[in-house]
Design an enzyme around this catalytic site. Structure first.
Site, mmCIF file in Angstrom:
data_model
loop_
_atom_site.group_PDB
_atom_site.id
_atom_site.type_symbol
_atom_site.label_atom_id
_atom_site.label_comp_id
_atom_site.label_asym_id
_atom_site.label_seq_id
_atom_site.Cartn_x
_atom_site.Cartn_y
_atom_site.Cartn_z
ATOM 1 N N ASP A 205 146.029 -51.132 -43.293
ATOM 2 C CA ASP A 205 145.051 -50.062 -43.483
ATOM 3 C C ASP A 205 145.433 -48.892 -42.576
ATOM 4 O O ASP A 205 146.443 -48.941 -41.879
ATOM 5 C CB ASP A 205 143.628 -50.550 -43.196
ATOM 6 N N GLY A 231 149.234 -47.989 -42.018
ATOM 7 C CA GLY A 231 149.917 -47.210 -43.038
ATOM 8 C C GLY A 231 148.968 -46.708 -44.107
ATOM 9 O O GLY A 231 147.782 -47.032 -44.115
ATOM 10 N N ASP A 232 149.528 -45.918 -45.012
ATOM 11 C CA ASP A 232 148.823 -45.392 -46.179
ATOM 12 C C ASP A 232 149.443 -46.054 -47.395
ATOM 13 O O ASP A 232 150.656 -45.946 -47.616
ATOM 14 C CB ASP A 232 148.995 -43.875 -46.227
ATOM 15 N N PHE A 233 148.637 -46.757 -48.195
ATOM 16 C CA PHE A 233 149.256 -47.544 -49.275
ATOM 17 C C PHE A 233 149.841 -46.699 -50.396
ATOM 18 O O PHE A 233 150.552 -47.215 -51.258
ATOM 19 C CB PHE A 233 148.337 -48.638 -49.822
ATOM 20 N N HIS A 251 138.971 -49.845 -57.601
ATOM 21 C CA HIS A 251 137.870 -49.082 -58.204
ATOM 22 C C HIS A 251 137.657 -47.720 -57.534
ATOM 23 O O HIS A 251 136.877 -46.906 -58.024
ATOM 24 C CB HIS A 251 136.580 -49.892 -58.216
#
Length: 344
Positions: A205, A231-233, A251
């Site tokens: 995350d 991190g940034d996915f 979602h």
């Protein structure tokens, strides 16, 4: 408490008025949670109206009606002039209860309740109505300790209800390492690690959540088996693991972004492993009002999010390369999709 059923002698208008007043029922619960009514009664035991008002700093005007309303909502019990938590309130509204959802209620009160006042505008424009919508606002929220704490409690409330079901729904004994993508402070995988002592877990995350994850793992006694990967996915490599989880993640995003995340997660699964997805997935027919409301929540608080069907989720898994895709209920309000990655 907002169903249309009414006594046969009541006019139809009474049923509609009761439905229209559903927001009043919700606010009774949300206000009582905000005022710590349930936590106070848990600490002090059965109490009179005057005792509660004194401890909580409530004006006597309205206190009786609040408490009587909670009795009629079956959240409090009244005996011999003293109020006490019902079994439902003890389990769900007292911190530490088996199914505690107080963190979710606080976030719902401060974010969702105001946003729902603008549902008509959202339906007309397709634009979110919550003040915290958008990634810049989200990062700003994480930088505010008070707001971040509310968010973490909400996430713990949501995934805490899922963890026990997920611990039983998948053959964890066949795998050693699980990674929760967008796993917040790691409450879900910490619970899995407690239930399955052989498991190692990675939480992926944003870096703002690293210290919160470390503190939570230490509190739950799983520091040695739960690590945080910042991190940034959308832009960073995902950690490799035997099992990757995308829970209450897809979602939030557009269809194109969901497809991208599923492909990216599949690539990070070790051969012979599995990709797990869960959300409040929809059926093609209107069968579950709770899931429809969750999807409308996503309209109000995200830029492009919504719930999606089991068929759509299965298609994304298949397109990524998954085999042996299966779906099953996960608790009362979610659906779990499992896709396997072939060994070769």
């Amino acid at each position: 408490m907002t169903e249309l059923a009414v006594p046969s002698q009541a006019p139809a208008s009474a049923a509609v008025k009761r439905l229209a007043n559903g927001f009043c029922h919700a606010k009774l619960l949300l206000a009582a949670n905000e005022l710590s009514v349930f936590a106070d009664l848990h600490q002090h035991g059965p109490s009179t109206e005057a005792e509660l008002a004194g401890r909580l700093g409530l004006n006597r005007r309205g206190t009786r009606e609040l408490l009587h309303g909670l009795v009629l909502l079956e959240l409090l019990e009244l005996r011999d002039g003293r109020y006490a938590n019902s079994a439902t309130a003890s389990a769900t509204l007292v911190p530490g209860g088996a199914d505690y959802v107080g963190g979710f209620l606080r976030r719902a009160d401060h974010m969702l309740y105001p946003a729902w006042q603008n549902l008509a505008q959202a339906l007309a424009s397709g634009e979110p109505q919550a003040a915290g919508a958008g990634q810049e606002a989200f990062r700003a929220m994480l930088d505010d300790p008070r707001q971040r704490d509310q968010y973490l409690q909400m996430m713990d409330s949501a995934n805490g209800l899922i963890a026990g079901h997920l611990a039983d729904a998948f053959e964890w004994n066949s795998h050693q390492h699980v990674a929760d993508i967008g796993g917040c402070r790691g409450n879900l995988v910490a619970q899995l690690a407690i239930r399955h002592p052989h498991l190692r877990a990675t939480v992926f995350d944003l870096p703002e959540l690293a210290s919160s994850c470390a503190d939570h793992a230490a509190e739950l006694g799983v520091t040695e088996r739960v690590r945080f990967h910042a991190g940034d996915f959308f832009t960073d490599l995902l950690p490799r693991a035997d099992v990757l989880i995308l829970g209450h993640v897809l979602h939030n995003w557009s269809v194109e972004q969901r497809e991208f995340l599923v492909r990216k997660a599949y690539e990070a699964v070790n051969p012979g492993g599995a990709l797990l997805i869960y959300d409040a997935m929809l059926s093609d027919e209107p069968t579950d009002l709770a899931r429809i409301l969750i999807s409308l929540n996503m309209l109000l608080v995200t830029e492009e999010g919504s719930e999606y069907t089991v068929g759509e989720g299965s298609q994304w898994l298949a397109a990524a390369g998954c085999a042996d895709i299966r779906a099953q209920p996960l608790g009362h309000s979610d659906t779990l999709l499992v896709g396997r990655k072939p060994t070769v």
